[in-house]
Design an enzyme around this catalytic site. Structure first.
Site, PDB file in Angstrom:
ATOM      1  N   ASN A   9       0.862  -1.184   0.000  1.00 11.35           N
ATOM      2  CA  ASN A   9       0.000   0.000   0.000  1.00 11.35           C
ATOM      3  C   ASN A   9       0.900   1.236   0.000  1.00 11.35           C
ATOM      4  O   ASN A   9       1.485   1.576   1.019  1.00 11.35           O
ATOM      5  CB  ASN A   9      -0.894  -0.041   1.261  1.00 11.35           C
ATOM      6  CG  ASN A   9      -1.740   1.202   1.411  1.00 11.35           C
ATOM      7  OD1 ASN A   9      -1.834   2.027   0.498  1.00 11.35           O
ATOM      8  ND2 ASN A   9      -2.371   1.355   2.571  1.00 11.35           N
ATOM      9  N   TRP A  10       0.981   1.879  -1.164  1.00 14.30           N
ATOM     10  CA  TRP A  10       1.882   3.039  -1.275  1.00 14.30           C
ATOM     11  C   TRP A  10       1.318   4.297  -0.619  1.00 14.30           C
ATOM     12  O   TRP A  10       2.013   5.300  -0.494  1.00 14.30           O
ATOM     13  CB  TRP A  10       2.174   3.343  -2.754  1.00 14.30           C
ATOM     14  CG  TRP A  10       3.085   2.379  -3.423  1.00 14.30           C
ATOM     15  CD1 TRP A  10       3.715   1.299  -2.851  1.00 14.30           C
ATOM     16  CD2 TRP A  10       3.492   2.390  -4.798  1.00 14.30           C
ATOM     17  NE1 TRP A  10       4.482   0.654  -3.791  1.00 14.30           N
ATOM     18  CE2 TRP A  10       4.359   1.302  -4.993  1.00 14.30           C
ATOM     19  CE3 TRP A  10       3.198   3.218  -5.886  1.00 14.30           C
ATOM     20  CZ2 TRP A  10       4.936   1.016  -6.226  1.00 14.30           C
ATOM     21  CZ3 TRP A  10       3.764   2.945  -7.117  1.00 14.30           C
ATOM     22  CH2 TRP A  10       4.636   1.853  -7.288  1.00 14.30           C
ATOM     23  N   LYS A  11       0.057   4.274  -0.257  1.00 11.26           N
ATOM     24  CA  LYS A  11      -0.602   5.469   0.316  1.00 11.26           C
ATOM     25  C   LYS A  11      -0.362   6.681  -0.601  1.00 11.26           C
ATOM     26  O   LYS A  11      -0.267   6.514  -1.815  1.00 11.26           O
ATOM     27  CB  LYS A  11      -0.137   5.695   1.754  1.00 11.26           C
ATOM     28  CG  LYS A  11      -0.340   4.444   2.616  1.00 11.26           C
ATOM     29  CD  LYS A  11      -0.142   4.673   4.084  1.00 11.26           C
ATOM     30  CE  LYS A  11      -0.368   3.363   4.837  1.00 11.26           C
ATOM     31  NZ  LYS A  11      -0.258   3.505   6.286  1.00 11.26           N
ATOM     32  N   HIS A  96      -9.731   1.480   5.060  1.00 11.01           N
ATOM     33  CA  HIS A  96      -8.468   1.678   5.789  1.00 11.01           C
ATOM     34  C   HIS A  96      -8.715   2.683   6.924  1.00 11.01           C
ATOM     35  O   HIS A  96      -9.494   3.631   6.758  1.00 11.01           O
ATOM     36  CB  HIS A  96      -7.386   2.190   4.833  1.00 11.01           C
ATOM     37  CG  HIS A  96      -6.016   2.135   5.435  1.00 11.01           C
ATOM     38  ND1 HIS A  96      -5.583   3.060   6.355  1.00 11.01           N
ATOM     39  CD2 HIS A  96      -5.002   1.252   5.280  1.00 11.01           C
ATOM     40  CE1 HIS A  96      -4.346   2.748   6.730  1.00 11.01           C
ATOM     41  NE2 HIS A  96      -3.974   1.654   6.094  1.00 11.01           N
ATOM     42  N   GLU A 145      -5.751  -4.473  10.875  1.00  8.42           N
ATOM     43  CA  GLU A 145      -4.734  -3.426  10.985  1.00  8.42           C
ATOM     44  C   GLU A 145      -4.988  -2.582  12.229  1.00  8.42           C
ATOM     45  O   GLU A 145      -5.683  -1.561  12.156  1.00  8.42           O
ATOM     46  CB  GLU A 145      -4.806  -2.523   9.755  1.00  8.42           C
ATOM     47  CG  GLU A 145      -4.451  -3.212   8.456  1.00  8.42           C
ATOM     48  CD  GLU A 145      -3.704  -2.256   7.549  1.00  8.42           C
ATOM     49  OE1 GLU A 145      -2.658  -2.650   7.030  1.00  8.42           O
ATOM     50  OE2 GLU A 145      -4.141  -1.107   7.398  1.00  8.42           O
TER      51      GLU A 145
HETATM   52  P1  PGA Z   1       2.752   0.392   7.799  1.00  9.23           P
HETATM   53  O1  PGA Z   1       1.261   0.651   7.233  1.00  9.23           O
HETATM   54  O2  PGA Z   1       3.252  -0.863   7.172  1.00  9.23           O
HETATM   55  O3  PGA Z   1       3.517   1.614   7.392  1.00  9.23           O
HETATM   56  O4  PGA Z   1       2.619   0.272   9.297  1.00  9.23           O
HETATM   57  C1  PGA Z   1       0.382  -0.401   7.059  1.00  9.23           C
HETATM   58  C2  PGA Z   1      -0.911   0.088   6.469  1.00  9.23           C
HETATM   59  O5  PGA Z   1      -1.417   1.131   6.906  1.00  9.23           O
HETATM   60  O6  PGA Z   1      -1.467  -0.536   5.538  1.00  9.23           O
END
Ligand code: PGA
Length: 219
Positions: A9-11, A96, A145
């Site tokens: 997940n590149w956000k 999310h 998560e």
């Molecule tokens: P992280 O994020 O691996 O940077 O903790 C996970 C996510 O939010 O999908």
């Protein structure tokens, strides 16, 4: 043997140039994907580019969206519909915690997103924050998560994550549960070796090709 799902997940990260470099470097990274399915979720503006790069470089990866509109096509400024996304993506991350927090996504909106994704042949990866988070009935893949573990370098324990995954499978029709939150190449195996965990959702550590390849390799 179960097939692990490893999702990047590149956000809101990556420029055109950076994403080109990422796919280029992934080709050269050592990673083997027997019994693993790898998915990359770029921001919307990069979807066609990453789609093209994966196909031309023959990278064994699928593409996911990080979000999907709760509305069908029409006058919804700024939204991208499932119908538009289906050209590029196999999966869509829905619910999310960052979207729930910053964009106030509520259970009804999330249910609409799940319905529209499924109507367009896109498989939702539905994020939950604990074992009590409501999950729409048609969801088959959930990602546990916990917010305390996201981007903090402090993952949940594999035992606790496994307990949540088990509880979710017992109370819903979910078939696969991923774990997400500070996953690295060093800790990924401690999660995937748990009986109820079927893969991982990776944020920060997916931005560097070598660290993401390390995660895929070690999962
Ligand atoms: P992280 O994020 O691996 O940077 O903790 C996970 C996510 O939010 O999908």
């Amino acid at each position: 043997m179960k097939k692990f799902l490893i999702v990047a997940n590149w956000k809101s990260n990556m420029s055109v140039q950076e994403s080109d470099l990422w796919t280029e470097q992934m080709v050269n990274c050592k990673w083997q994907i027997d019994e693993k399915e790898v998915v990359v979720c770029p921001p919307f503006h990069l979807l066609p580019l990453v789609y093209q790069a994966i196909n031309s470089k023959k990278l064994q990866m699928k593409i996911g969206a990080q979000n999907v509109s709760p509305f069908p096509k029409g006058a919804y400024t700024g939204e991208v519909t499932a119908e538009q996304l289906k050209e590029f993506v196999t999966y869509a991350i829905i619910g999310h915690s960052e979207r729930r927090k910053y964009f106030h996504e509520d259970p009804q909106m999330l249910a609409n997103k799940v319905d529209l994704a499924l109507e367009n042949g896109i498989t939702p990866i539905f994020c939950i924050q604990d074992e009590h988070t409501p999950i729409p009935e048609k969801v088959s893949i959930a990602a546990y998560e916990p917010t305390f573990a996201i981007g903090t370098g402090e993952p949940d324990t594999p035992q606790s994550a496994n307990g949540v995954a088990r509880a979710v499978k017992e109370r819903t029709k979910v078939a696969k549960v991923l774990y997400g939150g500070s996953v690295t190449g060093e800790n990924v195996r401690s999660f995937t070796e748990m009986d109820a965990i079927d893969g991982v959702l990776v944020g920060s550590a997916s931005l560097k090709p070598e660290s993401f390849a390390h995660i895929v390799q070690n999962a």
